[in-house]
Design an enzyme around this catalytic site. Structure first.
Site, PDB file in Angstrom:
ATOM      1  N   GLU A  67       0.818  -1.218   0.000  1.00 24.92           N
ATOM      2  CA  GLU A  67       0.000   0.000   0.000  1.00 24.92           C
ATOM      3  C   GLU A  67       0.849   1.264   0.000  1.00 24.92           C
ATOM      4  O   GLU A  67       0.559   2.221  -0.711  1.00 24.92           O
ATOM      5  CB  GLU A  67      -0.959   0.012   1.199  1.00 24.92           C
ATOM      6  N   HIS A 136     -11.174  -4.028   9.132  1.00 24.43           N
ATOM      7  CA  HIS A 136     -11.701  -3.948   7.768  1.00 24.43           C
ATOM      8  C   HIS A 136     -13.024  -3.196   7.728  1.00 24.43           C
ATOM      9  O   HIS A 136     -13.838  -3.411   6.846  1.00 24.43           O
ATOM     10  CB  HIS A 136     -11.907  -5.345   7.181  1.00 24.43           C
TER      11      HIS A 136
END
Lengths: 335, 454, 339
Positions: A67, A136
């Site tokens: 990321e 999440h």
């Protein structure tokens, strides 16, 4: 909203985003998509879908699970002529890329005295309600709203998702799009062709005289449902869809407060130091303060990570009955 | 050791009671059985009588919510020194000390010895002795402003823009918070198109004006005029009342009374009660017109033993309707031309309202502060053109001879409100008269007043 | 641009073989410029003319100039917090650099960036970076653009030995390798990340060894030998331009000064510093040029004097520049102001 004409059909939020990317890829060779599993897999939430088959792996680029690096590559590419759209698999993973988003994308233009722009678009599937628990399910948009140099939007409808994504691509600066995961399958009318929804403009989704509810993303829908129930009780709630967090549509919000005198901020991010705090303070600092006829209410996420158990998970973020109860108390002069 | 007066438990599930009204002033003498105060629970209102003889001190303020069993006052024996309230440090429970002291309920030690009148009985008492009547009816006007006024920003803005003193408003929000609607209601009811500088007024302090006619003989008659009127309005009827002593009281912001900020009918009634208590009348007849009628009824309800007869002329308080436009019109008028149409609505025979009469009436209303104060008062008592207080239950309770006089062409308060009166109340309904029968036909009304006084 | 490789029997140093006299003279001038610039910057700092701290690259001039020698203006570099040398090597104007130090509106960043953020996009310099490793993914993105847009440009990504332990290093090198992007990762190994030596911070003895993890070539060269630097970087850029992917070039060098102006130098010995100062890259290159008849001693001295003159003019330009207006505090946060 500027539109290139054409008809309107029903699309899901995910389809609308895909259509926006499709239009962009087809019309602008500088546009590339980057992200984890956005190629043949179609994206974790099937937003990119089949685009890789139409535009090839050179333009719909599967990145490694990197990321920080991925975001940085998108930023570097944006500085040097491309128009990358970088998809984070979950907005939670933005934590891994904070350095590039906050120190680089947001600041490069300013640090360099305006010598370059960073026209990168980043997409973040966000929010709770999927049973994915604490790592999440977060709603971190307010974090980024705190950073000058970034623009942060939160579309709540398929039409806005497409229009804001296309607007983001036209924007010379970094635009972060927070997409609520529960909205991906929601259908709604979406104009055909290219059009943009202006970044920084809120939308009044429902007019009302008794109070106004300012909400973003999925909370817009909960607020509308609550407003419907309240209307049956004779309470007319205005619902404002923020759409953009940064820049925030100060005028629309303050105007609604001036008209209704009562304000509820509904947002999924943790209540403390969140979007509601900003809006409340904005009102308190403005002349709209003088129109407040009751305390401001913030309905935000619980002071806890998003839990797994479905009942706990529901309780952790504002739901329709919470909004109804708050509005009732507010309009009834009980607060 | 003084005798404790407590908040009695009068209901099974009662935990606290509210002091609605004190019948006895601070420092006044009471006997066993003297009605001390009325309490209000969530179910009922009732009178509590003294269980000891002596002088009443350390009253908690009216309106205070007191847990049952807690002291609300102390009765001191004659000559007993009055210190701080016994057990004040621990026993006052729910009553914040600030609230008690803010009312001035505990007179300073220096307040004794009012020029020898009526204090002779206690002149030899110890320092800070009891029984000294206070110099004049001044207490209530200055009382009761909470330290921090609770109002929403919207209410503050609206009041600021209208030049309205928020302290004159009653808040309808939680914990008495003044909300935008409260201000708007006030403005709609009381405020006219008069420019805002005239709309506000600076509240004054001081006691209500009391005027007397002669020493006379027999039971005194106390006259309470109506809204936007004054004591002079009694002149026509007084001519027919023989030589009975007459006392007229001007309502706050009326006649010669100061522009007091009044927040509720209850407060207005308390003000009037206080004034009458200070007149030190053993027994009297009470006559009230319109708003004065409502006040007379409220007084009769709380001072039943001292009022021999009660006469209510077109009284307020017996139903919700009232002509809000007339009230607004009168308050707003700055010229005889704009005042005259409203004055004519007060009477059945409009010829009575001559140009001269109107000019004189306008001269009495020349002061913008007074008009604004009256408008503010109307906003509180008659918000949205509605009578915000209801005295029908009081009318059922009062036991002294009572009559109601009304003109059936009353355009301000419907005469049919009279029909709510219980059977023992005499009704005198004049088909040809309007809202001020005593102005239109003093000769016809005066005999009724005399009749009630016999 | 490097000339075609010379014949095998030509044993002259690479730089002499590959570059013409003008380029070589220009390279020496730039090394002098860097040295003089850093010294003047230091002097300005000590006179209180510079607001923040600064990181001087005195002693490292051969790396900056050698790495940029073969680059065109369309090639990109990303730089580091110790980036003055890279800037000058890539063609920056020292006057505007000084102006930036002095916080002037005429500076490269209009007084918004200071020493650590000098950039010159027009010359292909995407900017210094205050974050160790911050430029690595950006360089990969720049290389991705070049590949997508077919510009033929390469990107030289300067980073220090400290950055090789950042996660960004791993992510950037890996992505550049899998996508075969035209980027040269140029590690200026000056032996210390602030006070921590590479021996104490890095598991491998040479940063270049890490190239193996990304299936890319990795070489270590003497960073005080401009010819060695140029040779390694030119090979790497050629590989990148040929579409063969990235390379890692490690240049061993040494910063004479402390990490920043607040460094009290407790972690290295005087002997060590003096030993490295004895290996000053500038006289070494000058001697090479003289030995090969490219310049005379007088010409070298003239070049040094020219550098001094340019620096003096730059300082003058910088001092004369206007200060930014406080009213413009938020200008350039966004390209277009929010509606």
């Amino acid at each position: 909203m500027t539109t290139a004409g054409g008809g309107v059909r029903e699309l899901s939020y995910a389809e609308a985003l895909r259509e926006a990317m499709d239009i962009a890829l087809a019309s602008d060779p500088r546009v590339i998509l980057m992200g984890e599993d956005i190629g043949v897999y179609g994206g974790a939430f099937q937003v990119t879908g089949d685009l890789v088959h139409r535009y090839g792996e050179d333009r719909v680029i599967d990145t490694p699970i990197s990321e920080l690096g991925g975001a940085g590559v998108a930023i570097g590419a944006a500085m040097t002529g491309l128009r990358p759209i970088y998809e984070f698999q979950f907005s939670d993973f933005a934590t891994l890329a904070m350095e590039q988003i906050v120190n680089q994308a947001a600041k490069i233009r300013y640090m360099l005295g305006g010598a370059v722009s960073v026209p990168v678009v980043m997409r973040f599937p966000a929010g709770s309600g999927t049973g994915a628990a604490a790592q999440h399910s977060q709603s971190l948009e307010a974090w980024f709203g705190h950073v000058p140099g970034l623009k942060v939007v939160q579309p709540s409808t398929p039409a806005d998702a497409k229009g804001l994504l296309l607007a983001a691509l036209e924007d010379p600066d970094p635009v972060l799009i927070f997409e609520h995961k529960l909205l991906y399958k929601m259908k709604g009318p979406v104009p055909e062709g290219h059009y943009t929804v202006p970044i920084g403009k809120a939308a009044i989704r429902r007019p009302g005289r008794d109070l106004c509810i300012v909400a973003g993303a999925i909370m817009v829908h909960r607020a509308l449902e609550a407003a419907e129930a309240l209307s049956a009780e004779g309470i007319e709630a205005e619902v404002i869809d923020l759409r953009s967090i940064r820049p925030i549509d100060r005028d629309t919000i303050l105007d609604a407060v001036r008209r209704t005198g009562r304000l509820i901020c509904v947002y999924e991010g943790v209540k403390t130091l969140g979007i509601g705090a900003e809006i409340s303070a904005m009102v308190a600092e403005s002349d709209a303060f003088d129109f407040l006829d009751a305390p401001i209410i913030r309905l935000g996420g619980a002071e806890a990570p998003i839990p797994y158990n479905p009942e706990l998970e529901k309780a952790a973020v504002p739901q329709v009955p919470d909004i109804v109860a708050a509005a009732r108390a507010l309009a009834g002069g009980r607060l | 050791m003084p005798v404790e007066v407590i908040m009695p438990k009068v209901d099974m599930d009662m935990t606290t009671g509210r002091i609605l009204v004190w019948h006895v002033g601070e420092g006044e003498r009471v006997s066993r059985g003297t009605p001390l105060f009325d309490i209000e629970t969530d179910k009922a209102a009732m009178e509590v009588e003294a269980e000891a003889e002596g002088f009443l001190h350390h009253r908690v303020p009216e309106g205070a919510e007191v847990p049952i069993g807690q002291p609300v006052a102390w009765i001191y024996a004659e000559g007993e020194a009055v210190g701080p309230p016994p057990g004040a440090a621990s026993a006052t429970g729910a009553i914040p000390p600030a609230a008690a002291s803010a009312t001035g309920a505990i007179p300073p030690a220096a307040g004794r010895g009012g020029g020898g009148d009526g204090s002779g009985a206690t002149a030899g008492a110890a320092p800070a002795a009891i029984g000294a009547p206070r110099a004049g009816p001044t207490e209530t006007g200055a009382e009761g402003r909470p330290a921090g006024l609770r109002a929403t920003p919207a209410a503050r803005r609206l009041a600021r823009e209208a030049g309205l003193d928020l302290a004159t408003l009653q808040g309808s929000g939680p914990r008495g918070r003044i909300q935008g609607a409260d201000v708007r209601a006030r403005l709609e009811t009381a405020m006219s198109p008069v420019p805002s500088p005239a709309a506000g007024f600076t509240p004054e302090a001081g006691g209500l004006s009391v005027t007397r006619r002669g020493a006379g003989r027999g039971r005194p008659v106390v006259l309470l005029h109506g809204f936007a009127s004054d004591s002079l309005s009694w002149a026509p009827v007084e001519a027919h009342l023989g030589d009975r002593p007459i006392l007229r009281i001007d309502l706050p912001a009326h006649g010669k009374s100061p522009l007091l900020a009044v927040r509720s009918f209850a407060e207005l009634a308390a003000l009037m009660r206080d004034t009458i208590d200070r007149l030190d009348l053993a027994e009297f007849d009470l006559v009230g017109h319109s708003l004065g009628g409502a006040l007379a009824l409220a007084l009769a309800d709380t001072r039943p033993r001292r009022i021999a007869a009660l006469t209510l002329i077109a009284p307020a308080g017996l139903g919700p309707q009232i002509a809000g436009d007339v009230l607004r019109g009168i308050c707003a008028a700055t010229r005889p031309e704009s005042l005259a149409p409203w004055l004519r609505m007060l009477v059945a025979d409009e010829r009575l309202i001559s140009d001269g009469y109107v000019r004189q009436a306008m001269a009495g209303r020349a002061c913008a502060q007074l008009r604004a104060a009256q408008a503010a008062l109307a906003g509180i008592l008659f918000p949205d053109g509605v009578q915000a207080f209801d005295l029908r239950a009081a009318l059922d309770r009062v036991g002294m001879p009572t009559r109601i006089i009304w003109g059936r062409r009353d355009a301000v308060i419907p005469w049919r409100h009279a029909l709510t009166a219980p059977g023992r109340v005499a009704l005198h309904l004049f088909p040809e008269l309007g809202h001020v029968p005593h102005l239109e036909r003093p000769d016809a009304i005066a005999p009724l007043l005399r009749g009630g006084m016999s | 641009m490097p000339e075609p490789a010379a014949a095998a029997e030509d044993n002259r140093p690479y730089i002499i073989r590959a570059y013409g006299p003008d380029a070589l003279r220009g390279a020496l001038l730039r090394m002098f410029l860097i040295r003089n610039f850093e010294e003047a910057a230091e002097a300005s700092y000590m006179r209180g003319l510079v607001h923040g701290t600064m990181h001087l690259s005195i002693g490292q001039e051969a790396v900056a100039v050698g790495a940029c020698l073969g680059l065109t203006e369309s090639d990109k570099i990303t730089s580091t917090h110790r980036g003055h040398g890279h800037c000058i090597a890539k063609g920056a104007d020292v006057g505007r650099m000084f102006a930036e130090f002095f916080g002037k509106e005429t500076g490269y960043c209009r007084g918004r960036g200071g020493s650590m953020h000098i950039a010159d996009p027009a010359k292909g310099n995407l900017g210094a970076n205050g974050i160790v490793g911050g430029g690595l993914p950006i360089a990969v993105g720049s290389a991705l653009s070049a590949k997508r847009l077919g510009t033929g440009a390469v990107t030289v990504c300067f980073f220090g030995d400290g950055a090789n332990n950042e996660g960004a290093f791993h992510e950037a090198l890996n992505m550049a390798a899998i996508w075969k992007l035209p980027v040269v990762f140029l590690c200026e190994n000056n032996r210390y990340g602030m006070s921590t030596s590479t021996e104490r911070s890095t598991a491998v003895p040479r940063v270049a060894l890490r190239a193996a993890a990304y299936a890319m070539p990795g070489v270590t060269v003497d960073g005080n030998d401009i010819s060695a630097v140029a040779e390694a970087v030119d090979a790497a850029t050629a590989r990148g331009r040929a579409g063969e992917g990235p390379s890692l070039v490690e240049c061993l060098t040494y910063r004479w000064r402390g990490h920043s102006k607040s460094d009290r130098n407790r972690y290295r010995s005087r002997e060590e510093i003096e030993a490295w100062m004895a290996r000053d890259p500038i006289p070494r290159f000058a001697a090479l040029l003289v030995a090969h008849g490219i310049m005379s001693e007088d010409e070298v001295r003239a070049a040094e004097a020219e550098a001094e003159r340019v620096i003096e003019a730059g300082l003058e330009f910088a001092r004369a520049g206007p200060d930014p207006s406080v009213a413009d505090l938020t200008r350039d946060v966004y390209t277009t102001e929010a509606p």
